[in-house]
Design a protein around this motif. Structure first.
Motif, PDB file in Angstrom:
ATOM      1  N   ARG A   1       2.710   6.487  -6.988  1.00  0.00           N
ATOM      2  CA  ARG A   1       1.754   7.414  -7.596  1.00  0.00           C
ATOM      3  C   ARG A   1       2.210   8.863  -7.436  1.00  0.00           C
ATOM      4  O   ARG A   1       2.143   9.668  -8.360  1.00  0.00           O
ATOM      5  CB  ARG A   1       0.400   7.303  -6.915  1.00  0.00           C
TER       6      ARG A   1
ATOM      7  N   GLU B   1       2.747   1.649  -3.225  1.00  0.00           N
ATOM      8  CA  GLU B   1       1.824   2.061  -4.294  1.00  0.00           C
ATOM      9  C   GLU B   1       1.599   3.584  -4.229  1.00  0.00           C
ATOM     10  O   GLU B   1       1.693   4.289  -5.239  1.00  0.00           O
ATOM     11  CB  GLU B   1       0.482   1.327  -4.156  1.00  0.00           C
TER      12      GLU B   1
ATOM     13  N   ASP C   1       0.844  -1.203   0.000  1.00  0.00           N
ATOM     14  CA  ASP C   1       0.000   0.000   0.000  1.00  0.00           C
ATOM     15  C   ASP C   1       0.877   1.249   0.000  1.00  0.00           C
ATOM     16  O   ASP C   1       0.676   2.174  -0.786  1.00  0.00           O
ATOM     17  CB  ASP C   1      -0.879   0.062   1.265  1.00  0.00           C
TER      18      ASP C   1
ATOM     19  N   ALA D   1       3.422  -3.772  -5.802  1.00  0.00           N
ATOM     20  CA  ALA D   1       2.820  -2.448  -6.035  1.00  0.00           C
ATOM     21  C   ALA D   1       2.693  -2.174  -7.539  1.00  0.00           C
ATOM     22  O   ALA D   1       1.671  -1.673  -8.009  1.00  0.00           O
ATOM     23  CB  ALA D   1       3.663  -1.364  -5.358  1.00  0.00           C
TER      24      ALA D   1
ATOM     25  N   ARG E   1      -0.220  -3.939  -9.079  1.00  0.00           N
ATOM     26  CA  ARG E   1      -1.509  -3.274  -8.868  1.00  0.00           C
ATOM     27  C   ARG E   1      -1.725  -2.168  -9.894  1.00  0.00           C
ATOM     28  O   ARG E   1      -2.803  -2.049 -10.472  1.00  0.00           O
ATOM     29  CB  ARG E   1      -1.550  -2.644  -7.478  1.00  0.00           C
ATOM     30  N   LEU E   2      -0.708  -1.362 -10.101  1.00  0.00           N
ATOM     31  CA  LEU E   2      -0.825  -0.272 -11.082  1.00  0.00           C
ATOM     32  C   LEU E   2      -1.073  -0.864 -12.471  1.00  0.00           C
ATOM     33  O   LEU E   2      -1.829  -0.311 -13.265  1.00  0.00           O
ATOM     34  CB  LEU E   2       0.441   0.587 -11.098  1.00  0.00           C
TER      35      LEU E   2
END
Lengths: 232, 232
Positions: free
Chosen positions: A29, A25, A22, A63, A66-67
């Motif tokens: 971003r 990530e 988390d 991470a 996920r993206l």
């Protein structure tokens, strides 16, 4: 010592790799925004990111995965990970499964459909072409001939074409995505009452009437659904 | 030998861990559906899943991490991963960032807003209460007194309240999520022309008029935006 350890693990919650992913990530971003990355730009290598962030490569990979799932980045041969035009509906699609969505959300989504179809008249009238209306009429006429068992398919084809006529890709994909849910809600209804205005009537309004007439026609067409809402 | 290897790596594309995570993600979704998992049910342990699937724990962890990010599963102390009520908008929210969305999608989303606001009259009239109208009126009156520099904030507060009155949580969250985009599109407009119907006029219609009157009022209120669409 072993007693102390067991006490500790009760009192101190483990920092899971999920929690770390988390954090990574979010950090990634922020980095992409701060550096104003554009679609097509290559990201630093996994190992470099891991070093800079001071975490293991596994966590960075998690991470990035996920993206990637969100369609924000993609793998390119020889260039590694690059930023893409994100697919804003792709992720949404993955959780839209009528079997795992609770009843109140299903109801919300059904109301969202009613709202969209009541609200699309203005854009329909700006974008519709003679060819669109011809195709829509063909769908409505085919349907009159077909047996009642295809009712849901007819609904989907006719209303789907209306979304398509708006020329708005997001709206169109949204509708395709919500279809299983509309189908599911429809099968829950005990009696499938039709509105007084049929699909053919709606085509006729699109041909000869203005957008106010179309809105009123659509309201009549959807009346059984609104009646159910009013009774609740 | 080393030449052969280098040829091979040109001809055969590497099976990346991302591709494996895709497969494992799909396999896990199928498993959860087939076994009819319900919210609150615990998933098998990571190590058991890895063994059954014949893949490394890292890959299972990556796939689980995606499901967790989508809000489909969550970690519970002592119970491991359990299925949750999925958060259908959570994932969507993560990719909605005006800085990384392309112009045509921004335009689509802006039209989606217009469609929703034109279409919400029926549900508004079913759900609105006297208290709602009072609060909406207070917002519109405050706005008349405030300086023009707060225009976007006023727009957001007033229209946000309308979404809230529908009592539809999905619609409301959707609007909150799309706000940054509405704000962004608004700042792109060179001249911010107001419609003839003001927020106070809309409140007056909600108090004394019927839903057709409200729809016509909203159309007038949003007219500058529709005018721009027609010119394109």
């Amino acid at each position: 010592m072993s007693l102390l350890q067991s006490d500790l693990s009760k009192d101190l919650e483990r920092i899971s790799t999920n929690t770390m992913a988390d954090l990574v990530e979010i950090r990634l971003r922020e980095y992409l925004k701060k550096k104003s990355f554009l679609p097509g730009d290559a990201l630093p290598k996994e190992v470099e990111l891991a070093e800079a962030l001071g975490v293991s490569r596994n966590i960075v990979r998690e991470a990035l995965s996920r993206l990637r799932m969100l369609g924000m980045i993609e793998s390119r041969k020889k260039r590694g990970m690059v930023l893409t035009r994100p697919d804003i509906l792709g992720a949404f699609e993955r959780v839209l499964d009528p079997l795992i969505i609770d009843k109140s959300t299903l109801q919300d989504i059904f109301e969202l459909r009613l709202t969209l179809e009541m609200g699309m008249a203005d854009i329909l009238y700006i974008r519709k072409t003679a060819k669109d209306i011809e195709e829509l009429e063909a769908i409505a006429k085919r349907e009159v001939k077909s047996s009642t068992s295809f009712r849901i398919e007819n609904e989907i084809e006719f209303h789907g074409k209306l979304y398509a006529i708006t020329g708005n890709d997001t709206l169109k994909r949204f509708q395709i995505m919500l279809l299983p849910i509309f189908g599911y809600v429809t099968t829950l209804e005990k009696e499938q009452v039709k509105g007084k205005i049929t699909h053919l009537d709606l085509v006729d309004i699109l041909k000869h009437g203005d957008k106010e007439a179309f809105r009123n026609g659509m309201r009549e067409h959807l009346a059984p659904h609104f009646d159910r809402l009013e009774k609740k």
